[in-house]
Design an enzyme around this catalytic site. Structure first.
Site, short mmCIF file in Angstrom:
data_model
loop_
_atom_site.label_atom_id
_atom_site.label_comp_id
_atom_site.label_asym_id
_atom_site.label_seq_id
_atom_site.Cartn_x
_atom_site.Cartn_y
_atom_site.Cartn_z
CE LYS A 1 31.27 21.36 -37.52
NZ LYS A 1 32.79 21.82 -37.91
CG HIS B 1 26.12 40.87 -25.22
ND1 HIS B 1 27.45 39.84 -25.48
CD2 HIS B 1 25.97 40.79 -26.96
CE1 HIS B 1 27.35 39.24 -26.15
NE2 HIS B 1 26.70 39.95 -27.34
CB SER C 1 30.89 36.44 -27.20
OG SER C 1 30.42 37.26 -26.58
NE ARG D 1 29.87 44.10 -32.76
CZ ARG D 1 30.35 42.48 -32.40
NH1 ARG D 1 30.74 42.44 -31.01
NH2 ARG D 1 29.06 41.46 -33.10
#
Ligand code: ADP
Length: 170
Positions: free
Chosen positions: A47, A21, A134, A96
Site C-alpha cells: 500500500k 533494473h 527491490s 528474472r
C-alpha cells in the site's frame, strides 16, 4: 523520410531502482532510440512504497543525469494510456525467473487487448542480477545489511540517509 524515434517504456515501481533494473535499461537502449522509465505512483507490492514517488523519480533522474537518451516520468493509471500519450508503442519488462513469467504474460496480453498496437518485450538480465529485487534490497537495508553491490551509488546514498552507514558496508 525519417522514421519517428522508437521509444521504449520501462514501467515499474522502482522502489528503489536496483542494478538489475539498470541492466534492463541498458539492454533496452540497444533496441530503441530512447528509454522512458515510467515510475508508477502506486507500488504494486504494498500500500505504501518505501520511497515516495518524487524521491524515486529524483533518484533515477540523478542516476541517469548524463544519459540524454534516458528519461524518467511518473505515471498513474493505465500503462497503455500513458504509452499512447507518450507516443510509445514498445514496453520493456525484465524477467528474472519462471516465477515472474505468469504475471508478466497475463499483463502483456491484457495490455495488448487494451491497445492492440502495443508490443511488449521481455528481457533477461545478467545472471548475477537474476536473484535481485527491490523488495530484497528494502528488506536487507532496513535490517542494516550491506546492499552496496546491488544499487547505484545515488540510491545507496538515500538508503544510508534512511538506515545508516551499515547499508553501505561502512
Ligand atoms: P513492478 O512493481 O511493476 O514489478 P519493479 O520495480 O519491481 O516493478 O520492476 C520493474 C520491472 O523490472 C519488472 O519487469 C521486473 O520484472 C523487472 N525487474 C526487477 N528487478 C529485476 C532484475 N533484478 N533483473 C531483471 N529485471 C528486473
Amino acid at each position: 523520410m525519417q522514421a519517428d524515434p522508437q521509444i521504449a517504456i520501462y514501467p515499474g515501481s522502482f522502489d528503489p531502482l536496483t542494478l538489475g533494473h539498470d541492466d534492463i535499461v541498458r539492454r533496452a537502449l540497444k533496441l530503441a532510440d530512447g528509454v522512458l522509465i515510467a515510475v508508477a505512483e502506486r507500488a504494486t507490492h504494498a500500500k505504501q512504497p518505501m520511497f515516495p514517488i518524487d524521491e524515486r523519480v529524483r533518484m533515477i533522474e540523478e542516476v541517469y543525469a548524463d544519459e540524454p537518451a534516458i528519461r524518467v516520468v511518473p505515471f498513474s493509471g493505465l500503462l497503455v494510456n500513458f504509452a499512447r500519450e507518450q507516443g510509445a508503442r514498445l514496453i520493456v519488462r525484465g524477467l528474472r525467473a519462471v516465477s515472474d513469467f505468469e504475471y508478466e504474460f497475463q499483463m502483456a496480453l491484457m495490455n495488448r487487448s487494451l491497445w492492440p498496437e502495443i508490443e511488449i518485450i521481455f528481457m533477461a538480465p545478467a545472471t548475477s542480477y537474476t536473484f535481485l529485487s527491490s523488495s530484497l534490497v528494502r528488506e536487507v537495508a532496513s535490517l542494516g545489511g550491506d546492499v552496496s553491490e546491488f544499487v547505484p551509488p545515488t540510491v545507496l546514498g538515500c538508503l544510508v540517509d534512511r538506515f545508516g552507514p551499515d547499508v553501505a558496508g561502512l
